[in-house]
Design a protein around this motif. Structure first.
Motif, PDB file in Angstrom:
ATOM      1  N   ARG A 123     -12.056  19.653  -0.038  1.00 19.24           N
ATOM      2  CA  ARG A 123     -12.857  19.836  -1.245  1.00 19.24           C
ATOM      3  C   ARG A 123     -12.282  20.952  -2.110  1.00 19.24           C
ATOM      4  NH1 ARG A 123     -19.145  21.604  -2.157  1.00 19.24           N
ATOM      5  NH2 ARG A 123     -18.293  23.599  -1.497  1.00 19.24           N
ATOM      6  N   TYR A 127     -10.954  20.511  -5.888  1.00 21.57           N
ATOM      7  CA  TYR A 127     -11.533  21.300  -6.973  1.00 21.57           C
ATOM      8  C   TYR A 127     -10.452  22.081  -7.714  1.00 21.57           C
ATOM      9  CZ  TYR A 127     -14.663  24.416  -9.504  1.00 21.57           C
ATOM     10  OH  TYR A 127     -15.313  25.107 -10.492  1.00 21.57           O
ATOM     11  N   SER A 262     -18.996  18.821 -15.191  1.00 22.07           N
ATOM     12  CA  SER A 262     -19.278  18.655 -13.770  1.00 22.07           C
ATOM     13  C   SER A 262     -18.077  18.011 -13.094  1.00 22.07           C
ATOM     14  CB  SER A 262     -20.515  17.772 -13.573  1.00 22.07           C
ATOM     15  OG  SER A 262     -20.788  17.599 -12.198  1.00 22.07           O
ATOM     16  N   LYS A 264     -15.768  15.840 -10.621  1.00 26.61           N
ATOM     17  CA  LYS A 264     -15.930  14.620  -9.844  1.00 26.61           C
ATOM     18  C   LYS A 264     -14.782  14.563  -8.853  1.00 26.61           C
ATOM     19  CE  LYS A 264     -17.060   9.739 -10.133  1.00 26.61           C
ATOM     20  NZ  LYS A 264     -17.342   8.583 -11.017  1.00 26.61           N
ATOM     21  N   TYR A 266     -13.043  13.520  -5.010  1.00 24.70           N
ATOM     22  CA  TYR A 266     -12.981  12.375  -4.110  1.00 24.70           C
ATOM     23  C   TYR A 266     -12.519  12.829  -2.731  1.00 24.70           C
ATOM     24  CZ  TYR A 266     -13.334   9.477  -8.302  1.00 24.70           C
ATOM     25  OH  TYR A 266     -13.759   8.889  -9.457  1.00 24.70           O
ATOM     26  N   THR A 349     -14.813   2.976  -6.176  1.00 19.88           N
ATOM     27  CA  THR A 349     -15.302   4.258  -5.667  1.00 19.88           C
ATOM     28  C   THR A 349     -14.169   5.174  -5.240  1.00 19.88           C
ATOM     29  OG1 THR A 349     -15.530   3.358  -3.423  1.00 19.88           O
ATOM     30  CG2 THR A 349     -17.455   3.220  -4.875  1.00 19.88           C
ATOM     31  N   LYS A 351     -10.491   7.352  -5.843  1.00 20.00           N
ATOM     32  CA  LYS A 351     -10.010   8.282  -6.869  1.00 20.00           C
ATOM     33  C   LYS A 351      -9.202   7.564  -7.945  1.00 20.00           C
ATOM     34  CE  LYS A 351      -7.560  12.754  -7.135  1.00 20.00           C
ATOM     35  NZ  LYS A 351      -6.875  13.782  -6.319  1.00 20.00           N
ATOM     36  N   ARG A 442      -6.867   7.358 -13.167  1.00 23.41           N
ATOM     37  CA  ARG A 442      -8.015   8.034 -12.583  1.00 23.41           C
ATOM     38  C   ARG A 442      -9.266   7.215 -12.908  1.00 23.41           C
ATOM     39  NH1 ARG A 442      -5.900  12.665 -11.014  1.00 23.41           N
ATOM     40  NH2 ARG A 442      -4.119  13.446 -12.198  1.00 23.41           N
ATOM     41  N   ASP A 444     -12.436   7.955 -12.881  1.00 19.73           N
ATOM     42  CA  ASP A 444     -13.444   8.589 -13.738  1.00 19.73           C
ATOM     43  C   ASP A 444     -13.018   8.554 -15.196  1.00 19.73           C
ATOM     44  OD1 ASP A 444     -11.428  10.419 -12.880  1.00 19.73           O
ATOM     45  OD2 ASP A 444     -12.587  12.069 -13.703  1.00 19.73           O
ATOM     46  N   ARG A 448     -14.991   6.691 -18.267  1.00 20.52           N
ATOM     47  CA  ARG A 448     -15.401   7.481 -19.420  1.00 20.52           C
ATOM     48  C   ARG A 448     -14.984   6.818 -20.733  1.00 20.52           C
ATOM     49  NH1 ARG A 448     -13.285  13.337 -18.758  1.00 20.52           N
ATOM     50  NH2 ARG A 448     -14.050  12.810 -16.670  1.00 20.52           N
TER      51      ARG A 448
END
Length: 531
Positions: A123, A127, A262, A264, A266, A349, A351, A442, A444, A448
């Motif tokens: 994680r 990040y 925020s 996101k 994976y 779902t 990355k 990606r 996400d 978007r």
């Protein structure tokens, strides 16, 4: 004879010059190698930080008194997770006084994991990658040292909606005089001080305009280090312009108001090598080509037996596509190309999502690991590959965009074949604005931007126009996918192939108008040019 030899020599020289000129014109333009790895900080930024620190850390010997009513509102970057406990002896306290609940996610998630430290490490790594991708040099705090004689931050000051911060970098540099005075005026919040310094007069605390004065410059500058700003007008993304002045000198700086993006992240497993099944989902859209789709799936399974394939299907009479790691989603008949893309990507779902047409064929050159590697090591959001036809020709479809600002009638979009530069460390990869219809991105970012569902039969460039300014695109020519042959004699085509051609390649005035409307109205363009 000598005259003929001279003429022949002249012809040879001229031919040589022309040949060199043609080689120069035909040879590809040499592009520079550019490093787009995820470096969050640079040497210049480090110097700026040190200078900022020196500018705001002076006058440490001047005493001050904490003002608790303001100081308690400041963020200390150490959030805690506490639930409220009712102490009143009431029968139904939760109805009269709604209780704040708290859920410790670290404890709840990690206690059931066999490798909690490994999860935390992954994680943290994700990040850090997110921070590097989202970082901009425009976010760096820069303080303009006093020369006007006002000192103030020129950029990098942010506040969360309805929260309080200390304004860094405020100062005043001027010759001694009976009274030193500054004023600040905000428009979307109020000004105050988190501590008071003896010998400084303050008016307007808690108001939009505040004035500070002192007979000693050192005490005034110490007081300016405790000036706070509280946002009072909510807006998810805007900025307050603060006016800052002193005796004939005026300046202004902005405080950005908004929520942090925020992250996101994976959780893609603990293996050091790329786990493609955990990182990538393959998405496609099919219509009247189940034979081609089956060939695609078979070729994927040859190289990636456990990668999930998501299929959007808008056939009038859908046929079940079964098998392990295959998800088929049925759409209304003829819903269309971009609507199918939206559906397929919405179910991903992982990355990354790899988009392929249903008539593509995986080969030994379809190395998804290479695509993942460049996305993991650079700031790219998408990387395209090359599509190889049965003739052996490989296409990459690289284009660059430029938009010239226009007048009230709209802007002008110029599309050109080519690319900006090669990527350092990846000699077969370049940066562009649009790539071929075989790309990894990606997930996400795809969600978007989205795909306009009005594009039912044809559409590709339109997505990249919508994504301009928010999608960092690359292309690698050494990752290739095959393309099923399109060469068929008319009398050898199946009924399904004839139906597909009739649906896919027919054109109408209404369909052409949709494309024009998207460019004209949605993208506010009055002109497009392309080569």
């Amino acid at each position: 004879m000598r005259v003929l030899m001279k003429k022949g020599l002249v012809l040879v020289v001229i031919s040589g010059v022309l040949l060199l000129a043609l080689i120069h014109l035909w040879s590809p333009e040499m592009k520079p190698n550019v490093d787009i790895s995820r470096k969050q900080r640079s040497h210049i930024e480090s110097l700026l930080k040190k200078r900022n620190k020196d500018a705001v850390s002076s006058y440490q010997d001047v005493p001050y008194t904490i003002k608790l009513s303001v100081a308690r509102q400041l963020a200390y970057n150490a959030c805690e997770c506490h639930a409220e406990k009712h102490t009143l002896p009431l029968a139904l306290p939760h109805l009269l006084f709604p209780q704040v609940w708290a859920h410790n996610l670290n404890h709840a998630y990690l206690e059931s994991d066999s490798d909690p430290e490994g999860v935390k490490g992954r994680r943290d790594k994700e990040y850090s990658s997110f921070q590097r991708r989202s970082y901009s040099a425009a976010d760096l705090l820069i303080v303009a040292e006093a020369n006007s004689p006002l000192q103030f931050p020129t950029q990098g000051v942010e506040v969360r909606p309805m929260k309080t911060i200390l304004i860094p970098g405020l100062g005043l540099k001027q010759d001694p005089r009976p009274t030193h005075m500054v004023s600040l005026t905000a428009t979307m919040g109020t000004l105050d001080v988190a501590a008071t310094v003896d010998g400084v007069s303050i008016t307007g605390e808690g108001q939009k305009t505040m004035r500070l004065s002192s007979s000693l410059l050192s005490t005034l500058n110490r007081q300016l280090q405790f000036v706070s700003y509280t946002n009072t007008l909510f807006h998810p993304k805007t900025a307050d312009t603060v006016q800052y002045g002193s005796e004939g000198h005026q300046a202004a700086f902005t405080i950005k108001v908004g929520h942090n993006a925020s992250p996101k992240l994976y959780n893609s497993g603990s293996n050091e090598e790329y786990n493609i099944s955990a990182l990538v989902t393959i998405a496609t859209k099919t219509f009247l080509r189940y034979d081609k789709l089956e060939a695609l799936i078979a070729s994927v399974r040859r190289y990636y037996p456990t990668v999930l394939i998501v299929i959007a299907d808008d056939n009038q009479r859908p046929q079940p596509v079964t098998g392990p790691y295959v998800d088929q989603y049925i759409m209304p008949y003829g819903k269309g190309w971009f609507a199918g893309r939206n559906l397929a990507v919405s179910q991903v779902t992982t990355k990354y999502v790899l988009w392929v047409d249903d008539d593509f064929i995986f080969t030994e050159s379809t190395k998804l690991e290479k695509m993942v590697d460049i996305l993991e090591k650079t700031t790219l959001d998408m990387v395209g590959g090359a599509v190889t036809e049965v003739t052996g020709y490989s296409a990459t479809y690289r284009h660059t965009f430029s938009v010239d600002q226009g007048d009230s009638e709209g802007d002008c979009l110029h599309v050109r074949q080519g690319y900006y530069h090669t990527i350092e460390g990846f000699p077969d990869c370049v940066v562009a604005d649009a790539v071929i219809n075989f790309f990894m991105a990606r997930t996400d970012k795809m969600l978007r931007i989205g795909f306009d569902p009005r594009l039912a039969r044809r559409g590709h460039l339109e997505f990249f126009v919508d994504a301009l300014g928010s999608l960092h695109v690359g292309s690698c020519s050494d990752v290739k996918i095959g393309h099923a042959s399109k060469i068929h004699l008319p009398w050898t085509k199946s009924e399904a192939e004839k139906g597909y051609d009739a649906f896919r390649y027919s054109s109408s005035a209404g369909e052409g108008r949709v494309h024009t409307e998207l460019y004209y109205f949605k993208n506010r363009l009055k002109c497009m040019s392309s080569n």
